[in-house]
Design a protein around this motif. Structure first.
Motif: not given
Length: 415
Positions: A120, A122-123, A126-127, A159, A165, A224
């Motif tokens: 997770l 990398g994501r 980004e956030i 996420e 979102e 998820d």
């Protein structure tokens, strides 16, 4: 030693947590009556535990000091009468013990370990960049708590759970309602009746939202956390809807509140101490230690309660079955016996074995995710942040439960 009634009243006064008087009360208790019975007006008598070593000793004896009997926090008689022992009918992992607690932890524990969370990173990065860019676009002034610290961890939790979102505003309203806070960084003056009603509305809102999530994930499973919880099995059977609901509530509220509180508190400390800021900016290797110090400093979970399951002796005192204990994490993290100069924010503090995320069997299940979020955020922000200072008073909320600074106005220079 008999605890002065003024001290006893301060321990349960939400305003004392907002104006800082609670730390004076905790210092007196650690020095004079670290394990004592108190009886604030409107409360049944309970034992207060203020030293870190004692908190840890209680935490590891979950068979003797249990979570499953009564509310997870010390509440007034009036509020307890309105909420009952299980608000909204939910059973959460916080209110379980022993084998049952371990079984429910295992449903998500593997997905929340450092090795698994790496996928997770990398994501999450980004956030973090999204919110850092929004911060940069404010023109050098913002309320860091309201504009960044509340929103970034919320987006990460959403996420990980796998929810849309577009629901962000709804989620923010609900997580703040759970702490009876409003979106402007202040607290309306609430009595226990109003606080109980706010909690009921919060739980009702989450219930309505998560019923649809459970139904969808059982019919249409995804990769998820919402799917993992909805389809979790104990002894070969799906967990009940109320248990799944409780799991979602804990994951959503605690996962957001503790991280946002520690992030906001960490910024408040840095913005108020140019030397610490410069040291951290020049030495990014100190970021993990800074994250730990932020958690210790804020102690986002102010306290939890435990119930004595059998007549016993603790610290030379006789405890009776059914009596309640208040584990004051916000005191343990400032304990002079556990930390050198505990009222000083020190990013190089070592060792830093705090109880900011609890201890023992009930150690925060999402601690690794929270620390990962915070580390990534500061790794991304510090190279761009050239200078930062406070731009007004830091406002703390009136609550005895989970909270950090509610308003952290700053002015800054970013590249």
């Amino acid at each position: 030693m008999i605890v002065p009634q003024e001290i006893a009243e301060t321990v349960v006064d939400p305003k004392a947590y907002a104006d800082g008087r609670i730390h004076e009360a905790y210092r007196w208790l650690r020095r004079n009556a670290p394990f004592a019975k108190i009886a604030p007006a409107g409360y049944d008598p309970f034992w207060i535990v203020t030293r870190q070593a004692d908190i840890m000793a209680v935490e590891v004896q979950s068979d003797l000091f249990c979570n499953s009997q009564g509310l997870p926090a010390i509440t007034s008689n009036e509020m307890r009468a309105q909420l009952g022992d299980r608000p909204g009918g939910f059973r959460t992992i916080v209110s379980m013990d022993g084998v049952e607690h371990q079984a429910y932890r295992r449903l998500t524990q593997g997905a929340l370990m450092p090795k698994t969370l790496r996928i997770l990173e990398g994501r999450i990065r980004e956030i973090a960049r999204v919110f850092i860019e929004k911060m940069a676009q404010t023109g050098g002034r913002c309320d860091f708590a309201q504009d960044v610290a509340f929103l970034y961890p919320l987006r990460v939790v959403m996420e990980v759970l796998g929810v849309s979102e577009k629901d962000e505003a709804f989620w923010l309203t609900l997580t703040q309602a759970g702490n009876t806070q409003n979106s402007k960084g202040t607290h309306a003056q609430m009595d226990d009746t109003a606080r109980a009603e706010a909690m009921k509305q919060y739980l009702t809102g989450l219930n309505n939202y998560f019923v649809d999530i459970i139904t969808d994930r059982r019919a249409n499973p995804r990769e998820d956390m919402a799917t993992r919880i909805a389809n979790g099995e104990i002894k070969g059977e799906l967990i009940g809807n109320m248990e799944a609901m409780g799991y979602y509530i804990i994951f959503a509220s605690a996962g957001h509140d503790t991280t946002s509180a520690s992030t906001a508190g960490g910024m408040a400390a840095l913005a108020g101490d140019p030397e610490q800021f410069r040291k951290l900016k020049d030495n990014p290797v100190l970021i993990p230690g800074y994250v730990e110090e932020s958690i210790r400093w804020v102690a986002p979970v102010k306290h939890f309660a435990r119930t004595v399951t059998a007549d016993t002796e603790f610290n030379g005192q006789q405890l009776a079955k059914g009596e309640r204990l208040m584990l004051c994490f916000a005191s343990g993290t400032r304990d002079e016996d556990a930390f050198t100069d505990p009222d000083r924010f020190d990013i190089e503090r070592s060792p830093n074995r705090h109880v900011g995320f609890g201890y023992g069997p009930h150690l925060c299940l999402g601690q690794h995710l929270a620390k990962l979020e915070m580390r990534i955020f500061w790794e991304e922000l510090l190279p761009r942040l050239q200078n930062v200072e406070l731009d007004g008073p830091v406002i703390h909320p009136e609550t005895t439960s989970i909270a950090g600074p509610q308003s952290v106005p700053i002015k800054f220079v970013m590249s």
